[in-house]
Design a protein around this motif. Structure first.
Motif, PDB file in Angstrom:
ATOM      1  N   UNK A   1       0.835  -1.190   0.000  1.00 57.68           N
ATOM      2  CA  UNK A   1       0.000   0.000   0.000  1.00 57.68           C
ATOM      3  C   UNK A   1       0.878   1.251   0.000  1.00 57.68           C
ATOM      4  N   UNK A   2       0.308   2.368  -0.407  1.00 55.70           N
ATOM      5  CA  UNK A   2       1.063   3.626  -0.515  1.00 55.70           C
ATOM      6  C   UNK A   2       1.526   4.136   0.846  1.00 55.70           C
ATOM      7  N   UNK A   3       0.810   3.807   1.926  1.00 56.81           N
ATOM      8  CA  UNK A   3       1.172   4.274   3.266  1.00 56.81           C
ATOM      9  C   UNK A   3       2.234   3.382   3.916  1.00 56.81           C
ATOM     10  N   UNK A   4       2.642   2.332   3.234  1.00 57.23           N
ATOM     11  CA  UNK A   4       3.638   1.386   3.755  1.00 57.23           C
ATOM     12  C   UNK A   4       3.224   0.772   5.092  1.00 57.23           C
ATOM     13  N   UNK A   5       1.962   0.344   5.162  1.00 55.80           N
ATOM     14  CA  UNK A   5       1.444  -0.279   6.378  1.00 55.80           C
ATOM     15  C   UNK A   5       1.277  -1.787   6.233  1.00 55.80           C
ATOM     16  N   UNK A   6       1.189  -2.286   5.003  1.00 56.99           N
ATOM     17  CA  UNK A   6       0.972  -3.728   4.791  1.00 56.99           C
ATOM     18  C   UNK A   6       2.216  -4.336   4.136  1.00 56.99           C
ATOM     19  N   UNK A   7       3.150  -4.876   4.945  1.00 54.40           N
ATOM     20  CA  UNK A   7       4.374  -5.446   4.371  1.00 54.40           C
ATOM     21  C   UNK A   7       4.104  -6.774   3.677  1.00 54.40           C
ATOM     22  N   UNK A   8       4.884  -7.040   2.645  1.00 54.37           N
ATOM     23  CA  UNK A   8       4.841  -8.333   1.941  1.00 54.37           C
ATOM     24  C   UNK A   8       6.264  -8.875   1.920  1.00 54.37           C
ATOM     25  N   UNK A   9       6.391 -10.162   2.110  1.00 57.97           N
ATOM     26  CA  UNK A   9       7.705 -10.791   2.125  1.00 57.97           C
ATOM     27  C   UNK A   9       8.347 -10.823   0.745  1.00 57.97           C
ATOM     28  N   UNK A  10       9.656 -10.997   0.735  1.00 59.39           N
ATOM     29  CA  UNK A  10      10.375 -11.131  -0.527  1.00 59.39           C
ATOM     30  C   UNK A  10      10.311 -12.557  -1.046  1.00 59.39           C
ATOM     31  N   UNK A  11      10.825 -12.765  -2.242  1.00 65.49           N
ATOM     32  CA  UNK A  11      10.850 -14.110  -2.822  1.00 65.49           C
ATOM     33  C   UNK A  11      11.898 -14.155  -3.929  1.00 65.49           C
ATOM     34  N   UNK A  12      12.249 -15.348  -4.328  1.00 63.36           N
ATOM     35  CA  UNK A  12      13.169 -15.550  -5.439  1.00 63.36           C
ATOM     36  C   UNK A  12      12.554 -16.491  -6.458  1.00 63.36           C
TER      37      UNK A  12
END
Length: 84
Positions: free
Chosen positions: A23-34
């Motif tokens: 989200x634009x407010x940087x409130x919902x983090x998502x994990x990284x991946x490869x």
């Protein structure tokens, strides 16, 4: 005729995506991946080439955006013809 690991217009071999926000407010983090993508092509006859591609070869479960479904492992077989 030899197979080439580097096809013309090949997709990225590997992609590492860092943690990011959904989200634009940087409130919902998502994990990284490869991801690991493989491709090869081989000339068959004058102007004809066989292309093989395996995307997400390790069948990694990931999302590019929250609740956005992404494909698992996908394979593509194609014939390409170019006028000379």
């Amino acid at each position: 005729m030899r197979w080439s690991a580097f096809a013309q217009e090949a997709p990225r071999l590997a992609a590492l995506i860092a943690e990011r926000f959904d989200d634009a407010a940087n409130l919902r983090p998502m994990g990284g991946h490869g991801l690991l993508n493989l491709s090869a092509e081989r000339p068959l006859a004058d102007g004809w080439r066989l292309l093989l591609r395996l995307d997400n070869a390790l069948d990694k479960d990931f999302e590019t955006a929250r609740t956005y479904a992404t494909d698992g492992r996908t394979a593509t077989i194609a014939l390409r013809w170019a006028m000379r």
